[in-house]
Design an enzyme around this catalytic site. Structure first.
Site, PDB file in Angstrom:
ATOM      1  N   TYR A   1       0.656  -1.074  -0.009  1.00  0.00           N
ATOM      2  CA  TYR A   1       0.248  -0.005  -0.362  1.00  0.00           C
ATOM      3  C   TYR A   1       0.523   0.673  -0.279  1.00  0.00           C
ATOM      4  O   TYR A   1       0.524   2.125  -0.857  1.00  0.00           O
ATOM      5  CB  TYR A   1      -0.892   0.185   1.450  1.00  0.00           C
ATOM      6  CG  TYR A   1      -1.883   0.741   1.422  1.00  0.00           C
ATOM      7  CD1 TYR A   1      -2.847   1.269   1.033  1.00  0.00           C
ATOM      8  CD2 TYR A   1      -1.941   2.423   2.163  1.00  0.00           C
ATOM      9  CE1 TYR A   1      -3.962   2.023   0.522  1.00  0.00           C
ATOM     10  CE2 TYR A   1      -2.387   2.951   2.113  1.00  0.00           C
ATOM     11  CZ  TYR A   1      -3.795   2.828   1.781  1.00  0.00           C
ATOM     12  OH  TYR A   1      -4.617   4.197   1.599  1.00  0.00           O
TER      13      TYR A   1
ATOM     14  N   LYS B   1       0.978   4.058  -3.110  1.00  0.00           N
ATOM     15  CA  LYS B   1       0.733   5.616  -2.774  1.00  0.00           C
ATOM     16  C   LYS B   1       2.214   6.399  -3.041  1.00  0.00           C
ATOM     17  O   LYS B   1       1.527   7.506  -3.225  1.00  0.00           O
ATOM     18  CB  LYS B   1      -0.079   5.405  -1.374  1.00  0.00           C
ATOM     19  CG  LYS B   1      -1.015   4.923  -0.902  1.00  0.00           C
ATOM     20  CD  LYS B   1      -2.531   5.555  -1.585  1.00  0.00           C
ATOM     21  CE  LYS B   1      -3.647   4.958  -1.841  1.00  0.00           C
ATOM     22  NZ  LYS B   1      -4.508   5.461  -2.529  1.00  0.00           N
TER      23      LYS B   1
END
Length: 256
Positions: A161, A165
């Site tokens: 993740y 990002k």
């Protein structure tokens, strides 16, 4: 009428919001409708999209829901094309759809790694490739990418993740570098924990959530509308000189 209402408004604007069947996407859709925008909303959950569409239309705005699987190569392009067909152009693109799988780096499967990158990073690129040429043609547009504080400060268990990002943050800055000359402002919003269903899933257990809240100077998690209001500002004329920024909304967490 106060003058600020002519700056913080989306009157006569047309927006595409991904991941709008629930959570932040649904909240952003409602706030955008309040501000006067017509919408195309996308997601995989047909029932959730229909609920969001009804909220938007009850506020007097036009809304088309598009089921699209952003894990695939064609899903983001379909979403972009259908938005252009329905709206004529997209003035505001909000790349909100995202997934997270919490696991250690050594425990992360290749399937989870690839799905995370495909939804969180590749899909925003592909949707933008589809709708931004029209923005360039009209010499006006806004791109707002929903990133995460996890793309700036790395928490344990969020390797895939965080990588996605962090990539989205740099993609945002590249968008700004290439498109600002066409009066297109691209920015990213990087929240800490927000009390959406996804936030509850990861941080709802008090044994995990309480220590995290203790680290935040505000001593609480964020509410979806607080993020949606920031996105509204970035989508409005009031933010026309803000470009290429990754704006943290974190209750002071990154200040300590």
């Amino acid at each position: 009428m106060p003058d600020y209402t002519t700056r913080i408004t989306l009157a006569n604007q047309r927006a595409l919001i991904t991941g709008a069947s629930r959570g932040l996407g649904a909240e952003i859709a409602a706030v955008f409708a309040d501000a006067g925008a017509d919408l195309v909303i996308t997601g995989r959950d047909a029932a959730g999209l229909e609920a969001t569409r009804q909220v938007v239309e009850k506020k007097g705005r036009r809304c088309l829901s598009v089921e699209a699987d952003l894990r695939t190569l064609e899903g983001p392009r379909v979403a972009g094309r259908k938005a252009l067909e329905f709206l004529g152009t997209v003035d505001i693109l909000v790349n909100n759809a995202g997934v997270v799988f919490v696991d250690s780096l050594l425990g992360t499967s290749l399937e989870h790694w690839e799905e995370t990158q495909n939804v969180n990073l590749r899909a925003p690129f592909l949707v933008a490739q589809t709708v931004v040429p029209k923005m360039i043609e009209q010499r006006r547009g806004k791109v707002i990418n929903i990133s995460s504080l996890a793309g700036v400060l790395a928490p344990e268990g969020h390797g895939a993740y965080s990588a996605s990002k962090a990539g989205l943050n740099l993609l945002t800055q590249t968008m700004a570098a290439e498109w600002a000359r066409f009066n297109i402002q691209a920015n990213a919003v990087a929240p800490t924990v927000i009390l959406t269903a996804m936030g509850q899933q990861v941080w709802g257990d008090p044994s995990k959530g309480s220590p995290m809240k203790a680290r935040i100077p505000s001593r609480r998690f964020g509410e979806p509308v607080e993020v949606a209001d920031l996105v509204l500002f970035l989508a409005s004329p009031a933010s026309d000189f803000i470009c290429g920024q990754v704006i943290r909304i974190d209750g002071g967490l990154s200040a300590v």
